[in-house]
Design an enzyme around this catalytic site. Structure first.
Site, PDB file in Angstrom:
ATOM      1  N   PHE A 188       0.846  -1.192   0.000  1.00 21.07           N
ATOM      2  CA  PHE A 188       0.000   0.000   0.000  1.00 21.07           C
ATOM      3  C   PHE A 188       0.877   1.235   0.000  1.00 21.07           C
ATOM      4  O   PHE A 188       1.784   1.370   0.822  1.00 21.07           O
ATOM      5  CB  PHE A 188      -0.920   0.018   1.219  1.00 21.07           C
ATOM      6  N   ASP A 279       9.192   2.892   1.498  1.00 22.63           N
ATOM      7  CA  ASP A 279       8.009   3.639   1.902  1.00 22.63           C
ATOM      8  C   ASP A 279       7.841   3.487   3.411  1.00 22.63           C
ATOM      9  O   ASP A 279       7.284   2.514   3.896  1.00 22.63           O
ATOM     10  CB  ASP A 279       6.786   3.113   1.149  1.00 22.63           C
ATOM     11  N   LYS A 308       2.360  10.286   7.881  1.00 22.39           N
ATOM     12  CA  LYS A 308       1.635   9.974   9.117  1.00 22.39           C
ATOM     13  C   LYS A 308       2.266  10.601  10.360  1.00 22.39           C
ATOM     14  O   LYS A 308       2.071  11.781  10.632  1.00 22.39           O
ATOM     15  CB  LYS A 308       1.512   8.448   9.282  1.00 22.39           C
TER      16      LYS A 308
END
Lengths: 1055, 181
Positions: A188, A279, A308
């Site tokens: 993702f 990532d 985040k």
């Protein structure tokens, strides 16, 4: 919803500026009131209005997914305030937060140090002029350069994680001048168009194709796959700019890669001159127990993406960072990549404060310790509540719990929610639930969460069955291999009453699901696996499992059954049977663990023999698993391939294995923890014991316990019907080498199917060759019929067939024929009677279809003999190779073969011991009676070897088990009904009375030795037999059931 | 002398009647997963080993129980008092043979010899389970099995591991009339 069409006269008028102002004003006033001073009615109003607004102005689709709506009472749970790991909704309801805002809240909600810094900066300057140099962004760049590993030094700040990935992709393309990327399945990376191209899940990508060109996906954790992909890309000139990977896959459910994955990725990327992009949006800043995910393996990527937690859970922020060497490509034109709001002062102050908290409070170490604590605790819960939690995984506080099914996962998530614990599933794997709290979560809250989790586990009842019924599980499992869908449906009770189970009920389910003219090996054909009502109980020998379909070998409807313990296990898992339809697009196997049914990849099993397959399945599913599996013969669509279970048991006849193979289904493996209920256990058990002692364990059936089927070697030789030398002779002068005594000499143990006290299986061993068997049919068709009068070689044949998945009966019969064709000069197949080496060798050639000769033999006896112009040499009926009782010396067997729905079969009627084997009228009567009894018996799934069982005993057991009256007459009718049902199907499929015959071998060529030397079963005799038989059955002279008969059996709708 | 429930693996056919019978007595339905006797099947090797509770003289399950819910009856049978059991599962970890297990509720259960008339023995038609005063041959057989103590794994793995060792040591010869054949 507000009716805009009615309210506004024209399209353009569709606005209301005054209302917009009033609404905004009201909300600002609310915001300006301290949360604890807002009156209850205002907060209730907000809760209600938020649902409405979501519905009318955001996306009403969310309302169905959010537990905050579906699990709430009058008022949806509405975001209000929070602190640390405790969230409070607008109505003051508290939640313990282990969702952590999908990893956003690593520092907890409103960490005071971060909030203080941001507030101070807010009062100084919230955004930039875009012209003066901004000190906070510059300093944050410096700080992150110091924090990141290796030469990583330059960075760009943006607002959300997906922007960081987009930027990293642009940088990689710009630097390398190449365009492609490699990413991981289930990975993702965000949902904007560029990063969406990298996502490893179809549902998000497929509707938006085409996406970025040149993106390839490989399994996560498989560095070899990355290397192969890079090598292949290089070989075909497909250039790759970068490999984008999460250090630990987050949305897939906290998947930790093997330890060598990241170091190998580094090596491989260096070798191929490709950038390695980590990532770290979810894994960065302490989440996994190290500052960055890659720190676990001490690898420096070329580009790192952050998001985040970077903004401290206070201001949105993301970034991508790289080395001076790579960054240099951005320097000639710094406007290649810019943003107005990315790296604004508020975000930078939040990030800078967050870094101080990260280090002052040693959050990485906190995450590591708490993660270990949670994982240990979850393991304990997993053991304590079997069947609830399937797997736990992850590192630090990026943890996932995997449940056996989506359903259980959802129950846990909503159970937690109703107990005030906030969590959610992951985006690319629905069976998973996140355990991703703030790294600062206090120990007492963590313990409280774990307590509530245990409470939820306790409350999860084992998946409810549709209905608890006596003897039956009450459910059928429907598997559509084309769509991969598995559904459990209530058993059709009306059908169960009419057809009981096994053969009958299987035939009913099958004939209702296909057209009679269906091509057996087409995707439209189905098959039905069916247990009987006695499976899973102590009723002896009643645990056989039937499979019904249309045979790829004969084109007729057929049934094949198997002993062992597969059937009971299926019942314990909660299913009476399985209907398989469709076709998988690649090899799969079906895994059934109670309510958890899944279709698994079988790439690694394909090509393996049955023995090895079973071993691999046991490792996958666990000890005690039961399976049906095919070998190479089934995979290669040999039309008489069998299905094996427990190594030496088979659904042998008619090509069951071929049906599996053509659906790309390697195996069905089942493990069940449930039980089978009866009306009154004491009474049922009492009846079982009574019939077991008075009827089963008596002299009639003693042969099975003593010697098993090999005793038939003597019997059939005495009768002169022991097929020898391709059904040329009826007596084998060397039979002593293959008789029961010879088997007893090498027997080292007794083996039994589930709950059978007879234990007819002989486990034998000679010169290192071990097998359960050989059974009579194998001894004769694989022995005498091929003149292999050597027990060891017959055992090798037996073992090989069992492993390759070849039916020993058809195979022995066909090899005997091939030997006859070769010796007569009709063909040169290199096979001669008694030549054991070639006889064993040709088995591999058949199963693998690897040679001309092997392919020839897989034609089956009928077509093989036709091909070489000798139809008079083939021993079969309707194309099914004949069992080992020569009908020329026993006309009853001839009629049984000719009228069997599946071709030459000895299990439909076995009039071997008829008083007069040539008295036609009586034989017809006996065959019909036996067929009907067996129709009931196979529907009850009793074994052939409880020879003395009758419908009275069967009805007695059914009555006691079900708790309602069932008579012998009812059962007799079931047997006859099944026969007529399958007859009607065969007629509709195009078979006629002319097919109810034996091959020319028996009608034209006489037996050449023994008591029946010179005898044939002449065509006119067969016609006479059939005449008697049809009349006895209530069928017309064309073998068509008469209307009155169908009406009597409740089958009128079949006309 | 004390009667023992003993397994003679060489005689076992793997039919599992003992398992079904046990669950029927204890649970009122045929549910092998909850039976107190289990059978480890090696179908490929054609061998099966009944796993029975040995009612150990020094029972590890009993010693591991923090609430004294497991005790030895005057007949020498190790019994679980469900009312005292708090579901901690220590006994499950402690049993080296995998012969005590827990319900979903946590409560432990194990073989109690059916009060002196084990249902499993009555259903064994090959004499692979016996309940009697042991003679030397039987005692040796029991001792061989009790030697196979497992520390690791769940109950099923422990039972399997014991059975694997029994299979390794089994004398598998063509059947001739003989005591253990």
């Amino acid at each position: 919803m507000r009716d805009y069409d009615e309210h506004f006269k024209s399209d353009y008028q569709g606005r209301d500026i005054q209302s917009a102002y009033a609404e905004a004003r009201k909300m600002v006033d609310t915001i300006l009131t301290p949360p604890d001073q807002t009156p209850l009615e205002v907060r209730q109003d907000i809760a209600k209005k938020t649902v409405r607004n979501f519905r009318d102005h955001i996306n009403k689709g969310f309302l169905e997914y959010r537990k905050s709506v579906t699990e709430a009472g009058n008022f949806a749970y509405t975001e209000w305030t929070g602190q640390g790991s405790v969230l409070v909704d607008a109505l003051g309801r508290e939640f313990l937060d282990i969702l952590g805002g999908f990893g956003l809240y690593s520092y907890g909600i409103r960490h005071p140090k971060i909030v203080a810094a941001v507030k101070a900066q807010l009062d100084r300057s919230p955004q930039y002029s875009q012209e003066l140099l901004d000190p906070l962004r510059a300093e944050l760049g410096h700080v992150l350069a110091l924090l990141t590993p290796g030469k990583i030094q330059y960075g760009f700040f943006a607002n959300s994680g997906t922007e960081a990935v987009e930027g990293a992709m642009k940088l990689a393309k710009l630097y390398t001048g190449k365009k492609g990327f490699i990413a991981c399945l289930k990975g993702f990376h965000g949902k904007t168009l560029g990063s969406l191209s990298l996502i490893g899940k179809k549902v998000f990508r497929e509707p938006l194709m085409p996406l970025l060109d040149g993106v390839q996906h490989v399994p996560f954790g498989d560095a070899d796959a990355v290397e192969q992909m890079l090598a292949a890309a290089k070989a075909v000139g497909q250039d790759i700019a970068g490999v984008v990977v999460e250090p630990i896959q987050g949305e897939a459910g906290a998947i930790v890669p093997p330890d060598d994955f990241w170091p190998r990725l580094r090596e491989v990327c260096n070798h191929y001159g490709v950038l390695l992009i980590a990532d770290e949006v979810q894994t960065g800043f302490g989440r996994t127990g190290k500052i960055f995910g890659v720190d676990h393996w001490e690898v420096t990527p070329d580009i790192m993406c952050f998001g985040k937690a970077l903004g401290g859970g206070v201001v949105p922020m993301s970034a991508f960072f790289s080395t001076p060497e790579i960054w240099s490509c951005m320097e000639p034109n710094p406007f290649m990549h810019t943003t107005t709001t990315g790296g604004n002062p508020l975000a930078c102050s939040a990030a800078l404060a967050a870094v101080t908290v990260l280090i002052e409070e040693d959050l990485a170490e906190q995450a590591r310790k708490k993660g270990e604590y949670v994982l240990n605790h979850l393991e304990t819960l997993k053991a304590r509540y079997p069947g609830v939690l399937a797997k736990t995984r992850g590192l630090g506080l990026l943890l996932g719990m995997e449940f056996p099914t989506d359903g259980i996962g959802y129950k846990v998530a909503s159970g937690l929610f109703s107990r005030g614990v906030l969590t959610a599933g992951t985006l690319t794997n629905a069976k998973n639930i996140r355990f991703e709290p703030a790294l600062t979560i206090p120990q007492d809250i963590l313990d409280e969460v774990l307590n509530r989790l245990e409470d939820v586990f306790k409350s999860i009842e084992r998946p409810q069955r549709e209905k608890v019924s006596n003897l039956y599980a009450g459910r059928m499992l429907h598997i559509d291999l084309s769509s991969g869908k598995a559904t459990a449906e209530p058993l059709n009770e009306a059908w169960a009453r009419e057809y009981i189970g096994g053969w009958g009920l299987g035939a009913k389910y099958y004939t209702e699901s296909v057209d009679p003219t269906v091509e057996p090996l087409s995707v439209e054909n189905n098959f039905v696996v069916m247990t009987g009502p006695m499976a899973g109980t102590l009723a002896p020998t009643g645990s056989r499992t039937c499979l019904v379909s249309k045979s790829p070998h004969t084109g007729t409807i057929f049934e094949s059954n198997i002993g062992g313990a597969f059937g009971p296990e299926l019942k314990f898992a909660g299913y009476d049977g399985i209907v398989i339809s469709g076709k998988a697009d690649k090899p799969v196997w079906l895994k059934i663990e109670d309510d958890a049914v899944s279709i698994e990849n079988a790439d690694s099993l394909w090509g393996k023999g049955i023995f090895e397959t079973e071993q691999a399945l046991e490792e996958e599913v666990g000890l005690g698993m039961k399976s049906l599996a095919i070998g190479p013969a089934g995979e290669n669509l040999v039309t008489f391939a069998c299905v094996g279970s427990e190594s030496y048991r088979q659904m042998g006849r008619g090509g069951v294995g071929t049906l599996f193979g053509c659906k790309n289904l390697k195996a069905i493996a089942v493990k069940g923890t449930g039980g089978v209920q009866v009306a009154e256990i004491g009474e049922f058990w009492g009846k079982v014991s009574e019939h077991l002692e008075d009827n089963l364990m008596t002299i009639d059936n003693q042969w099975a316990k003593d010697q098993g089927t090999p005793m038939l070697v003597d019997v059939t030789n005495e009768m002169g019907i022991h097929p020898t030398r391709n059904f040329t002779n009826g007596v084998n002068p060397h039979r002593r080498k293959l008789d029961a005594d010879a088997v007893m000499d090498i027997k080292i143990g007794d083996r039994a199917c589930a709950t059978c006290p007879l234990g007819c299986g002989n486990f034998t061993s000679i010169n290192g060759v071990q097998v359960e068997g050989p059974e009579y049919e194998t001894l004769c068709l694989g022995g005498s019929n091929c003149e292999i009068n050597d027990m060891e070689q017959v055992m090798r044949f037996n073992r090989k067939c069992d492993d390759l998945g070849l039916d020993t009966m058809s195979t022995g019969n066909i090899i005997g024929l091939a030997m006859a064709l070769t010796e007569s000069g009709a063909a040169d197949l290199g096979l001669t009677f008694g030549d054991a080496e070639a006889y064993l060798q040709v088995l591999d050639e058949m199963a693998n279809r690897s040679t001309e000769r092997g392919r020839d033999l897989t034609l089956g006896a009928a077509k093989l003999a036709d091909k070489y112009g000798r139809p008079d040499q083939a021993a079969h009926s309707k194309g099914l190779e004949m069992p080992a009782y020569d009908p020329r010396g026993n006309y009853g067997m001839g009629l049984a073969y000719a009228t069997s729905e599946r071709g030459a079969c000895h299990l439909r009627a076995f009039p071997l011991f008829a008083d007069d084997p040539f008295k036609l009228r009586d034989l017809a009567k006996e065959v019909v009676a036996m067929q009907n009894t067996n129709g009931a018996k196979w529907s009850m799934c009793f074994c052939d070897f409880w020879g003395s069982v009758d419908t009275t005993i069967m009805a007695d057991l059914l009555t006691k088990g079900l708790g309602r009256q069932f008579s012998a007459k009812d059962l007799d009718k079931v047997g006859e009904r099944v026969w007529n049902l399958v007859r009607m199907f065969n007629l509709a499929a195009g078979f006629t009375a002319a097919d109810d015959v034996l091959s020319e071998k028996f009608t034209r060529r006489a037996l050449e030795n023994g008591p029946h030397e010179g005898r044939v079963l002449a065509p006119e005799t067969m016609e006479e037999l059939k005449g008697f038989y049809y009349r006895q059955r209530g069928w017309d002279e064309d073998g068509q059931p008469k209307a009155a008969k169908l009406h009597q059996l409740g089958l009128s709708d079949l006309k | 002398m004390e009667k023992h429930l003993m397994a003679i693996p060489n005689r076992c056919t793997g039919c599992n009647r003992c398992v079904y019978a046990c669950s029927a007595v204890k649970e009122g339905m045929f549910i092998p997963s909850k039976a107190r006797v289990q059978v480890s099947n090696f179908t490929h090797e054609g061998y099966s080993v009944p796993n029975v509770c040995f009612q150990c003289p020094k029972a590890a399950c009993m010693e591991a129980c923090p609430t004294d819910a497991i005790f030895k009856s005057d007949r020498g049978v190790i019994v679980v008092d469900a009312k005292k059991c708090d579901g901690c599962g220590n006994c499950v970890d402690a049993c080296p043979y995998g012969m005590i297990e827990q319900y979903v509720s946590g409560t432990a259960y194990k073989c109690d010899l059916c009060g002196g008339a084990p249902a499993c023995v009555a259903e064994c038609h090959y004499g692979a389970l016996v309940f009697k005063e042991a003679d030397n041959v039987l005692l040796k057989c029991r001792k061989e099995q009790m030697k196979q103590r497992q520390k690791e794994g769940g109950s099923a793995e422990k039972r399997r591991a014991l059975a694997v060792e029994v299979l390794k040591g089994a004398e598998r010869v063509p059947r001739t009339a003989g005591y253990m054949g």
